[in-house]
Enzyme design. Structure first.
Site, short mmCIF file in Angstrom:
data_model
loop_
_atom_site.label_atom_id
_atom_site.label_comp_id
_atom_site.label_asym_id
_atom_site.label_seq_id
_atom_site.Cartn_x
_atom_site.Cartn_y
_atom_site.Cartn_z
N MET A 1 20.39 -50.27 46.63
CA MET A 1 21.36 -49.39 46.07
C MET A 1 21.31 -47.84 46.40
SD MET A 1 23.26 -51.44 44.02
CE MET A 1 23.34 -52.97 43.27
N CYS A 2 22.40 -47.12 46.34
CA CYS A 2 22.09 -45.81 46.70
C CYS A 2 22.11 -44.98 45.37
CB CYS A 2 23.44 -45.50 47.40
SG CYS A 2 23.81 -46.52 48.99
#
Length: 275
Positions: A1-2
């Site tokens: 995930m960013c």
């Protein structure tokens, strides 16, 4: 995930989100606390609006914490609206074209999340694009393709509705081709005047999104996770919500994927053999 951060309000230096806070975006690039992965080292990017309709943009594949250019730019550039992103790759290799934010004309877009079975539904997603949007694609990520799909569905005229159609199309196509669908989607996008954000997931694990006032003139920032330890300052945006930041302030509405079955193209068939 960013991890990502976005801002709209009076012009401020980018460093006020990107580098200066105790839990700045650069800090989150190697020590995220509310993400599945703590390290987001697969590149970074910023898009900011100034005197021209189209945003300026700077992206690179280096980890955000190790790039001296990012720190220098953030300390010099002031903007009333900007998007900043650090990447942990799920789909697409580590290269500059795959780093967020993505830009098309005056629109910018960045995303935290993923589309399951993207390798199997990528081609049907591409078939929905006209020539202009298909040839605008330069990277290989699910995020960029989803952005172009939303543009195809009318993002410029009806931003939230078009994004709803794009997410709904992806879900239906995944179900149609694989028998299941999972989209995790927390995104920010802007035309340079209004800042939009969406938090949504097909399951109970929508990527996080927080909002807080910033500055003395009604500005707001939207972030993947709080930039400071002032817990009473940050409001968590509920899942299945869209946020609209304009000159009128902050507004939140329900976000649900559109159920337009007509968007699903027929699968290609082999030509019949002559007898």
């Amino acid at each position: 995930m960013c991890r990502w951060a976005a801002y709209r309000g009076e012009a401020i230096y980018l460093e006020e989100l990107v580098t200066s806070p105790a839990h700045s975006l650069i800090e989150q690039s190697h020590c995220a606390t509310r993400a599945k992965t703590a390290t987001n080292a697969d590149g970074f990017g910023i898009a900011w609006y100034g005197d021209r309709p189209e945003p300026g943009r700077f992206r690179d594949v280096l980890p955000a914490w190790s790039d001296c250019n990012l720190k220098s730019l953030a300390s010099q550039i002031r903007s009333p609206l900007f998007l900043a992103h650090v990447r942990a790759a799920t789909h697409g290799s580590t290269r500059r074209d795959n780093c967020h934010p993505f830009v098309n004309g005056n629109w910018s877009f960045m995303h935290n999340g993923q589309i399951d079975h993207f390798d199997r539904i990528r081609r049907p997603m591409e078939t929905m694009l006209d020539d202009e949007h298909f040839h605008a694609r330069v990277g290989t990520t699910d995020s960029e393709l989803l952005f172009l799909l939303a543009l195809q569905f009318g993002l410029k005229e009806r931003p939230i509705a078009a994004m709803s159609e794009a997410v709904g199309f992806v879900e239906r196509m995944s179900m149609h081709m694989t028998g299941e669908a999972r989209v995790r989607f927390t995104a920010a996008f802007s035309d340079g005047r209004t800042l939009y954000a969406v938090r949504y997931s097909t399951d109970a694990f929508a990527p996080t999104l927080y909002a807080a006032p910033m500055g003395d003139k009604g500005g707001y920032c939207l972030v993947s996770e709080p930039l400071t330890d002032e817990t009473d300052k940050w409001v968590e945006i509920p899942a299945s919500s869209a946020v609209i930041l304009s000159e009128k302030g902050l507004d939140a509405v329900e976000f649900r994927p559109s159920a337009d079955e007509a968007r699903i193209p027929e699968p290609a068939r082999e030509p019949a053999m002559a007898l």
